[in-house]
Structures are given as C-alpha cells and as structure tokens.
Write a protein that holds these residues in place. Structure first.
Motif, mmCIF file in Angstrom:
data_model
loop_
_atom_site.group_PDB
_atom_site.id
_atom_site.type_symbol
_atom_site.label_atom_id
_atom_site.label_comp_id
_atom_site.label_asym_id
_atom_site.label_seq_id
_atom_site.Cartn_x
_atom_site.Cartn_y
_atom_site.Cartn_z
ATOM 1 N N VAL A 20 44.562 38.295 29.974
ATOM 2 C CA VAL A 20 43.239 37.686 30.108
ATOM 3 C C VAL A 20 42.784 37.126 28.764
ATOM 4 C CG1 VAL A 20 40.834 38.112 30.732
ATOM 5 C CG2 VAL A 20 42.661 39.252 31.986
ATOM 6 N N PHE A 149 33.287 47.987 36.890
ATOM 7 C CA PHE A 149 33.598 47.067 35.794
ATOM 8 C C PHE A 149 34.068 47.865 34.582
ATOM 9 C CE2 PHE A 149 31.510 44.160 32.380
ATOM 10 C CZ PHE A 149 32.736 43.563 32.107
ATOM 11 N N ARG A 154 39.506 44.733 31.418
ATOM 12 C CA ARG A 154 39.290 43.354 31.911
ATOM 13 C C ARG A 154 39.314 43.276 33.445
ATOM 14 N NH1 ARG A 154 38.872 43.771 27.050
ATOM 15 N NH2 ARG A 154 39.853 42.489 25.465
ATOM 16 N N ILE A 155 38.849 44.310 34.119
ATOM 17 C CA ILE A 155 38.871 44.283 35.583
ATOM 18 C C ILE A 155 37.482 44.545 36.147
ATOM 19 C CG2 ILE A 155 41.285 44.923 35.887
ATOM 20 C CD1 ILE A 155 40.265 47.824 36.322
ATOM 21 N N LYS A 156 37.286 44.063 37.363
ATOM 22 C CA LYS A 156 35.995 44.222 38.021
ATOM 23 C C LYS A 156 36.176 44.002 39.510
ATOM 24 C CE LYS A 156 32.453 42.300 36.063
ATOM 25 N NZ LYS A 156 32.725 41.094 35.315
ATOM 26 N N LYS A 157 35.481 44.798 40.321
ATOM 27 C CA LYS A 157 35.506 44.563 41.766
ATOM 28 C C LYS A 157 34.240 45.134 42.372
ATOM 29 C CE LYS A 157 38.206 43.281 45.321
ATOM 30 N NZ LYS A 157 39.117 42.136 45.311
ATOM 31 N N ASP A 158 33.650 44.421 43.308
ATOM 32 C CA ASP A 158 32.474 44.947 43.993
ATOM 33 C C ASP A 158 32.864 46.119 44.881
ATOM 34 O OD1 ASP A 158 31.000 43.017 42.803
ATOM 35 O OD2 ASP A 158 30.325 42.024 44.631
ATOM 36 N N CYS A 184 28.358 49.753 36.131
ATOM 37 C CA CYS A 184 28.103 49.134 37.429
ATOM 38 C C CYS A 184 27.635 47.713 37.124
ATOM 39 C CB CYS A 184 27.024 49.866 38.214
ATOM 40 S SG CYS A 184 26.632 48.999 39.754
ATOM 41 N N ALA A 185 28.321 46.723 37.711
ATOM 42 C CA ALA A 185 28.002 45.331 37.377
ATOM 43 C C ALA A 185 27.252 44.613 38.490
ATOM 44 C CB ALA A 185 29.279 44.560 37.033
ATOM 45 N N PHE B 319 33.877 35.838 43.654
ATOM 46 C CA PHE B 319 35.260 36.182 43.335
ATOM 47 C C PHE B 319 35.516 37.691 43.403
ATOM 48 C CE2 PHE B 319 36.152 32.167 40.564
ATOM 49 C CZ PHE B 319 36.352 31.435 41.725
ATOM 50 N N VAL B 320 34.519 38.503 43.094
ATOM 51 C CA VAL B 320 34.751 39.951 43.109
ATOM 52 C C VAL B 320 34.100 40.630 44.308
ATOM 53 C CG1 VAL B 320 34.918 40.058 40.596
ATOM 54 C CG2 VAL B 320 32.739 40.510 41.685
ATOM 55 N N THR B 389 39.782 35.091 33.874
ATOM 56 C CA THR B 389 38.661 35.229 32.940
ATOM 57 C C THR B 389 37.338 35.267 33.702
ATOM 58 O OG1 THR B 389 38.748 32.843 32.667
ATOM 59 C CG2 THR B 389 39.780 34.157 30.955
ATOM 60 N N ILE B 391 36.691 36.602 36.590
ATOM 61 C CA ILE B 391 36.430 37.933 37.132
ATOM 62 C C ILE B 391 35.977 38.879 36.025
ATOM 63 C CG2 ILE B 391 37.654 39.946 38.040
ATOM 64 C CD1 ILE B 391 39.090 37.862 39.891
ATOM 65 N N PHE B 392 36.602 38.770 34.858
ATOM 66 C CA PHE B 392 36.199 39.608 33.724
ATOM 67 C C PHE B 392 34.740 39.345 33.334
ATOM 68 C CE2 PHE B 392 36.170 39.579 28.892
ATOM 69 C CZ PHE B 392 35.776 40.902 28.781
ATOM 70 N N LEU B 393 34.339 38.072 33.322
ATOM 71 C CA LEU B 393 33.010 37.726 32.819
ATOM 72 C C LEU B 393 31.925 37.745 33.891
ATOM 73 C CD1 LEU B 393 34.216 34.789 30.579
ATOM 74 C CD2 LEU B 393 33.390 37.008 29.794
ATOM 75 N N HIS B 394 32.320 37.857 35.158
ATOM 76 C CA HIS B 394 31.368 37.837 36.268
ATOM 77 C C HIS B 394 30.296 38.922 36.093
ATOM 78 C CE1 HIS B 394 30.314 37.099 40.504
ATOM 79 N NE2 HIS B 394 30.015 38.370 40.525
ATOM 80 N N ASP B 395 29.029 38.537 36.374
ATOM 81 C CA ASP B 395 27.912 39.496 36.301
ATOM 82 C C ASP B 395 27.710 40.110 34.919
ATOM 83 O OD1 ASP B 395 26.497 39.340 38.636
ATOM 84 O OD2 ASP B 395 27.735 40.774 39.718
ATOM 85 N N THR B 396 28.168 39.418 33.865
ATOM 86 C CA THR B 396 27.835 39.853 32.515
ATOM 87 C C THR B 396 26.841 38.851 31.920
ATOM 88 O OG1 THR B 396 29.507 38.526 31.408
ATOM 89 C CG2 THR B 396 30.199 40.698 32.169
ATOM 90 N N PHE B 398 27.509 36.751 29.833
ATOM 91 C CA PHE B 398 28.169 35.458 29.667
ATOM 92 C C PHE B 398 27.705 34.495 30.762
ATOM 93 C CE2 PHE B 398 31.531 32.335 29.426
ATOM 94 C CZ PHE B 398 31.955 32.371 28.106
ATOM 95 N N PRO B 463 26.755 44.081 30.938
ATOM 96 C CA PRO B 463 26.436 43.580 32.276
ATOM 97 C C PRO B 463 24.999 43.070 32.345
ATOM 98 C CG PRO B 463 27.270 45.835 32.354
ATOM 99 C CD PRO B 463 26.903 45.541 30.938
ATOM 100 N N ARG B 464 24.740 42.165 33.274
ATOM 101 C CA ARG B 464 23.408 41.600 33.423
ATOM 102 C C ARG B 464 22.507 42.530 34.231
ATOM 103 N NH1 ARG B 464 24.109 36.814 37.933
ATOM 104 N NH2 ARG B 464 21.911 36.525 37.514
#
Lengths: 323, 555
Positions: A20, A149, A154-158, A184-185, B319-320, B389, B391-396, B398, B463-464
C-alpha cells in the motif's frame, strides 16, 4: 518495508502494508509533479501576460486546438489505467485469506470489540495474535455499523449488523512483541460526555508463536508494564468503554450506576430485594449483567463481558479504590 | 458590431423611469419583496438565506475545531459534539452549498445571460424559494426539538434506531432535507425550460456562457437524482415511524441498501455542488484575461461529461461497506473517469491565461485560487479511487481534507469569487478592493492551514467524526484549528466589506471589469425586465475581438 513509519504514514506492521505504501508514494509523487506543473504554469502565465500600461487591453484570439485538446483529454487515461490496475491487484491480494489462517471471531457493539479464539476463549477489548502467521477476522455487529480499522496494517472493513464481513492480515516478524492500534472508523454515536465512537478502540498484541500458545492455555495476563492489578483493572475499564454508561463521579447521571463508592454499597434491586456490593456481586454483574439489576437502571441492557478470572480480580481491585 | 447590440447599452441616466427603472427601485416595501416574481429579487432573497445558513454552518465548524484543540473534553461532551458536527455537515450541504451558486447567483444571472426577461416559470421560482424556507425552518425545528447526531449521511440502522437523542429530531431533519429536495427539483426544471425556450434571438447553444452550460448540466442532475433522495428519506421515515423493515436488519432490512440509495443521490449531488462553481470560474477567468475561453466546446462538454459520469460512481463511497468485490472493482474503474473532464477544465483555464491580458482584481484571485485548490482536491481523489490506498484512507481525515478541498476550495471559493464579481451588478455598489483582497488572503491561508494538515492526520490513521483522539495527534489538530480561526476572520472581513459597500460604497459603473459577457451589457443595477429592449446576440460572450469599445467601457 518501513516498520518505523514516515512523516505521512504510520509504521508498516503487516506483510501487506508496504505494498500500500509503495502505491501511496507513487500517487503522491505523481500528484506533486502535476500540482507543481499546474502552479508553475499558472504563475508564469499570469506574470507574462499581465495587463500592462499601454499594452494590449484584450487577449489574443484562441482559434481551434483540437489536437492539443484531444491530447490532454486522452493521455491521462494511460496513467489512470495503471493506477486502477495496481490498486485492484493489491485489493484482490487483501481480499482473499489463505486457507491456513487462524480464524478469530470479532463481535462489535456500541462501543466495544470482543474477540473469540479458536479454542473458545473470549477476550474483550484486546486481541493477541502470533507474528508471521496469517490471521482472519470474521466480524459481526450486535447493533449499528462499525468499521474495523488498523492503520499499521493498512486494512479496514465495515462491520455490519445482519451479516458477516471479514479481514485478514499477517503481522510482520520482529525480534520482540509489539502492538497495533485498532479504531472504529464508521460513526456509531455516543452517550453523555464520554467517548462513544471515538473511544471504541482496541489493541492488537502481536506476540511470538510460543507466547501465543501460552496465551491460549493461560488466558490474558497483566501487561508487563503495569505494577499492580489495580492498574490493570483501570486499563480494562477504559479499554472496554465501561465509562460510556457508568461513571467514576457520583454527581453525574448516566444510564448505569456510578462506580464512586460502589464497593460495600447497599443497592435496591429491580423487582424487589437488596444486595450489598461485594466481590461476588461485581463478578456476577460483569458475566451475567441481567441477573440482578439495580433499581431504575433498566433503560440500557448491559451485554455480558467475558473477562477471565484474573481480569475480574483486577477490575474488582480497581473498583475498590474509587470512593 | 450591430446596432441591435448597441441598443442594449444603457443611457447615461439609468435610474430613469419606465422600462429602464432598476429592479431595486421598481417597487418598495417588504411585502413587494416577499411576493415578487422577479428572478433577481428571488435570487437576492436566496442569497441572504444561504449566507445566513453559511454563517450558522461556519459557527458549528468553529465549535468543532475548538473542541478538537485538545484531547478529551475541551468545551463540550461527546453527545453534543456529535450533534454539532452533524449540524455543520447538514446545514452546509443542504442549506448552503447546494443552493449557493445555482439558486442565488444562478437565479439572478441565468435569465440575464440568456437575454430573457425572467425564468420560464416565475411563480414556480417563488414557490421553490418558499419550499426552501419551509425546509430551513424544519431543520431549525429539529435543533429546537432535540438532537440529530447521525452525521449528515443519516446511515442506517443508527439513524432508524438511534438510542441517543430524540426520535423526532431525526424525523424533522430528514423531513427538512426531503422538503429542500423539492426546492432543488423545481429550480432545476425551471432552469432547463428557461435555457431551452427563453434564449434571446441569436443566442445559439455555441454562444451560451459557460456558466449557463454548467447551470444547465447541474439542473439535469437535480431533476434526475434528487427524487432518489426523496424516496430514500421517505423509506427511512416510514421505518422510523411505522417500523417497516427496510434498512434495519433487526426487522428484516438491509443497512447497505440505504448506502446505495443515499449515494446514488449524494454522489451526483457532489457535481450539483461543484459544476456551478466551475461555471463561475470560467466567467471570471475569461473576463480578467480579456480573452475567449480556450477550448470553449471542450469546457462546456466537460460539464455535461461530469454530470453523466457522476451518476455511475456512487459505489466508491462503499469500498469497505461489504458490497461485492465485483461492484467495488467496477466503481473504482469508473471513478477514474472523473479525472478526465476535471483535467480538461484545468488545462483549458490555463490555456486561457496563456495569451491573455490579465488583471488581478479580487474576483480573479478567487478564480485562480479555485484552480490551485481544486487541483489539490482532484489529485487527492486519485488516492481514493485507487482501491488499496482508498480502503486505507477511507473514513479518515484524509477524506475530510479531500472533500473540503473540493467543496470549499472549489465551490465556496467560486461562490465568493462570483459574489465579488457580480456584486456591483446586483447591488449597484462597489466594495473596497483592498479589504476584499485581505479577506481573500486570510481565507486562502487559513483554509490551507486547516485542511493540508488534515491530509497528514488522515494518512497517519486519524479516523473522522472522532470526539476524542490519541495524544500523538494533538499538534496537528491544534494547527488545523488555528487555520480555522483564520478562515473565520477572513470570512468576517469579507462580510463586513460587502455589507459596508451597501451603505457607503461607491456607485458601480455598468461594466466595472470591462467584460464582454452579456450580463454586463445591461444597466447597473439591471432594470426590472433586465433589458430595455429584447437584445439580439451577434457574438459569443467571450468574443473580445468582436466587442465594441462602447461595450467594453466601464459606463
């Protein structure tokens, strides 16, 4: 590989993370080049073609520039295709877990994470996994959307109520055990004054293979940097977000009984009866919270917390210190 | 140059009577304003409303940044913080950005730029304003009644089953957004009809100002996408009110379905927000370069292209989310296509500067800032479109920084650029140029301090929508908040300067920027029916080589 992290990126602690990072920096430098080119052109043109006293009051005529237009319409497609392909290739690698991955069940709820290991042991708040081995998380939510998260991986999933979602990673080999931070994101609310969503954190302890085997046999033990059970109890109370509903201050009204002076207190119970808060009542209240509910505290259903005996001891030791 | 076009030039006394009376003097009294059918007065009423909404949303933004000055509690509790950022987002998106350029500036200038007396359906226009007011009042009611803490995205099942806050507040807020959607749809229908049917003689599609092309493309999106938002919110209301299982899995619904519905509207809505801004920037760059827009047809078609592609990329918000891997792949590929028309616009604006006769009055500073800031917004979009990238940055943070560069660096800078550009025409007064430049400079510097910092926060993993944060993020958060206060001062200065011009500003000439644009050919402020006679268009809006000296002079 950069286990230390850079100005922009946190430490890269999974086998996947450097892939990544490589792509991140590729896009970053392309963007820098494009941005600088745009800014230089802008400043240069504005300076060169500024309106001068006695100079032309109108700009030059444009005419048609079809070749140029088609050039800058279609050339970027080459770069975009490269980016898409590169990102997709890595995405597929991150989506498919190897067959020999250790499978961990992750349960999310407002506002805590809970982990169940292959041998059936449950740990709230913290995950311990071996380094260098693939680990697959099978995740579900008891209430609303959450998102798992781990920036260092470098990983994330709902994590979605009503379905399972999964993630996998392989933590890198290091000479010593190390930790990764879990957030938690996906916004999941809060109650009262304390964290809620922003306190729905968790820690992944990455240990050696033999330490992991020992952990599976013995259960969680007090972190080596803590001197007393009281300190560990305080840590567990924070990690599991107990203070989202309880409080350490008698004055604040929250949906659950205050911890201030709780030990030895006489409580009237919902449905009649009374209890003196002792070791057994605290233990029962964590493991089977619905058994004896303090009067008027029925708005929120506290879920069971699967602490080990040693963790229960630590929390009781901590609660005894709050007056 | 033909005599017909000259006929649109004002007489020296443009406060005269008859058809030449300025729209501001045509009738007086509050009542005559409130029931007016004049698109210019409706535009002004929208302008006042969206500026009030902007001020409210801005105050909420500052509260967010104050709270984030230190970890833990700074000035408010977590539940309050969640309400504050929700109100910031909801007010800024639904009450400010979406109506800002189209409904306020568009209403005022679209008919004038077409050479028309008014929009096609003046009564519908007034209705859409009052629907907006009703929506705004409902949004206010939701604040009085209780607390919406769902975020502006209203994700289920949190929004349909939230344990916090008041049930009724969510119903009122979604009801408000539902209502505001109808205002948006009616304005869209009105603009489409006006562009098709009300163009002055000689006003061909190739002679349409680029602001009109952008407003037209925006209107098409408004009409096609907004009904989906209405359906989504109606379903959400039914779930909350009657317990129908649509999105909540506990009663048999699917929470991911809500996200599909919501983004099917809200992604095209991003283009509702940015396209009109791009239109404004095209007008400003042409005027202050005194030159035809480079690649006019490509710029016009890139607006239409963005409107079309904008409908095909909603899944990149998911995406996630647990949507299928195939969907994710297709949405990533389609998302990259957005870069093409965006790039075309940037390159052609630069091409316009090349060979121009450029002057740097305050509207042009906003126009140039748009190019710089939108480039950052667009380029950081590449990180999100790329799957690994993204997915890594989603909901942050950024993402937060990225969309603020597009929505604020893009739309809001274009809106303020347009406001400064057209202010003399709308009000008949000149503001003070020096103060305008100071306001711009503070806004620009503060904005970059606030949001460049947030890119780094995000890429480091912050995270946001976080009330509290780990101590390692403190320094960056404080720097970002400092920038936000500078933005606040800049905006305040802009408001003071514009307001002061109404009281003590110099009288504005007919064409202060010596532009060839059609709207500058009519007197300042424009007469009730925009032109003294129906104008006949004999040249394009950027044909400086065809415009006469009289047209390009200030008076």
């Amino acid at each position: 590989m950069n286990p230390q992290g850079t100005f922009q990126l946190p430490p890269a602690l999974s086998e996947y993370a450097p892939r990544v990072d490589e792509l991140y920096y590729f896009i970053f430098w392309i963007s820098v080049v494009a941005f600088v080119a745009i800014c230089v052109a802008l400043v240069l043109f504005v300076w060169k073609f500024r309106e001068r006293k006695g100079g032309p009051t109108k700009g030059a005529q444009s005419g048609d520039h079809h070749a140029l237009e088609l050039f800058w319409t279609f050339t970027p497609l080459i770069l975009l295709t490269v980016l898409f392909h590169w990102g997709f290739k890595d995405y597929v690698a991150a989506a498919v877990a190897p067959d020999d991955a250790i499978q961990i069940r992750v349960r999310a709820r407002q506002w805590a994470w809970e982990y169940e290991y292959p041998n059936g042991m449950i740990t709230p708040g913290e995950l311990t996994i071996p380094m260098g081995r693939p680990v697959k998380l099978v995740m579900s939510s008891d209430d609303v959307l959450h998102s798992y998260f781990v920036p260092e991986f470098r990983i994330k999933k709902d994590v979605v109520p009503g379905m399972y979602s999964s993630l996998w990673f392989q933590a890198i080999m290091q000479p010593r055990r190390y930790d990764a931070q879990v957030y938690c994101a996906e916004y999941c609310g809060a109650r009262g004054d304390t964290g809620g969503h922003s306190a729905m954190l968790s820690t992944i302890h990455v240990v050696t293979g033999s330490e992991y085997e020992e952990f599976l046999r013995e259960g969680p033990s007090r972190p080596t940097d803590l001197q007393t059970d009281t300190q560990w109890g305080e840590l567990l109370v924070t990690q599991n977000n107990c203070l989202s509903c309880h409080h350490t201050d008698a004055a604040t009204t929250l949906p659950a009984p205050s911890f201030a002076g709780i030990f030895g207190r006489h409580q009237s119970l919902e449905g009649g009866g009374e209890v003196t808060v002792d070791e057994n009542y605290i233990r029962e209240s964590m493991l089977t919270p619905q058994a004896k509910i303090v009067r008027t505290y029925t708005a929120i259903q506290m879920p069971p917390f699967h602490f080990s005996d040693h963790q229960v001891d630590a929390i009781i030791a901590y609660l005894k210190t709050i007056h | 140059m033909s005599t017909e076009a000259e006929a649109t030039l004002p007489t020296s006394d443009h406060t005269g009577h008859g058809t030449g009376t300025s729209y501001l003097d045509a009738s007086s009294g509050l009542r005559n304003w409130l029931i007016t059918l004049d698109h210019k007065r409706i535009g002004i009423m929208y302008l006042i409303s969206v500026l009030l909404a902007f001020a409210a949303g801005g105050i909420f933004a500052l509260l967010v940044r104050i709270e984030l000055l230190s970890p833990g509690r700074t000035i408010m509790g977590a539940a309050t913080y969640n309400q504050v950022f929700t109100l910031h987002g909801a007010i800024m998106v639904f009450l400010f950005i979406i109506p800002s350029v189209p409904a306020a500036l568009g209403n005022f200038f679209l008919p004038i730029m077409l050479g028309a007396k008014d929009v096609a359906f003046p009564r519908l226009n007034l209705l859409s304003f009052y629907i907006y007011v009703v929506g705004a009042v409902m949004a206010l009611a939701s604040m009085v009644i209780g607390s919406v803490d769902t975020g502006w995205t209203f994700y289920t099942p949190y929004s349909s089953n939230s344990v916090v806050g008041s049930q009724n507040a969510v119903i009122w807020m979604t009801g408000a957004v539902f209502t505001l959607g109808f205002s948006s749809i009616l304005t869209g229908v009105n603009f489409i009809a006006t562009v098709h049917k009300m163009r002055a003689p000689g006003q061909t599609w190739r002679r349409l100002p680029l602001f009109i092309w952008a407003a037209y493309a925006t209107s098409v999106i408004q009409v096609l996408a907004t009904p989906v938002l209405a359906i989504t919110l109606a379903l959400l209301l039914m779930e909350r009110a009657f317990g129908l299982g649509i999105f909540d899995p506990r009663i048999g619904g699917d929470p991911v379905l809500f996200q599909h519905f919501f983004w099917f509207y809200s992604h095209p809505a991003v283009y509702i927000m940015i396209l009109p801004g791009m239109g404004v920037v095209s007008e400003i760059i042409a005027t202050f370069s005194k030159r035809e827009i480079f690649g006019y047809m490509f710029v016009a078609m890139s607006s239409v292209g963005l409107a079309l592609v904008g409908f095909l990329v909603w899944g990149h918000h998911m995406f996630v989310s647990g949507q299928s891997e195939y969907a994710t792949m297709v949405f990533s590929a389609l998302t990259f296509l957005v870069a093409i028309p965006s790039g075309v616009k940037i390159f052609n604006w630069l091409g316009t500067l090349y060979g121009g006769a450029i002057s740097l009055e305050s509207p042009m500073l906003y126009g140039l800032a748009f190019i710089v800031l939108f480039s950052i917004g667009g380029l950081t979009g590449l990180f999100h479109a790329t799957l690994s990238t993204g997915i890594f940055l989603h909901d942050t943070y950024f993402v937060v920084a990225h969309f603020h560069y597009v929505m604020v660096g893009g739309t809001v800078f274009a809106f303020f650029g347009g406001l400064h550009y057209w202010w003399p025409k709308m009000t008949g007064k000149m503001y003070e140029e020096g103060l305008a430049k100071w306001g711009f400079a503070l806004f620009f510097i503060g904005f970059n301090m606030t949001f460049l910092t947030q890119f780094v926060l995000g890429s480091r993993g912050m995270p946001r929508r976080y009330y509290d944060y780990l101590p390692q993020f403190t320094g960056l958060h404080q720097f970002s908040s400092t920038g936000a206060f500078i933005i606040g001062i800049g905006i305040l200065l802009i408001f003071v300067n514009l307001t002061r011009s109404l009281i003590s500003g110099k009288k504005a000439p007919r064409n202060p920027w010596r532009s060839a644009g059609y709207e500058w050919m009519t007197p300042t402020p424009p007469p009730l029916e925009n032109f003294k006679e129906v104008p006949v268009i004999t040249r394009g809006p950027y044909d400086y080589h065809l415009a006469t000296e009289a047209e390009l002079s200030e008076n």
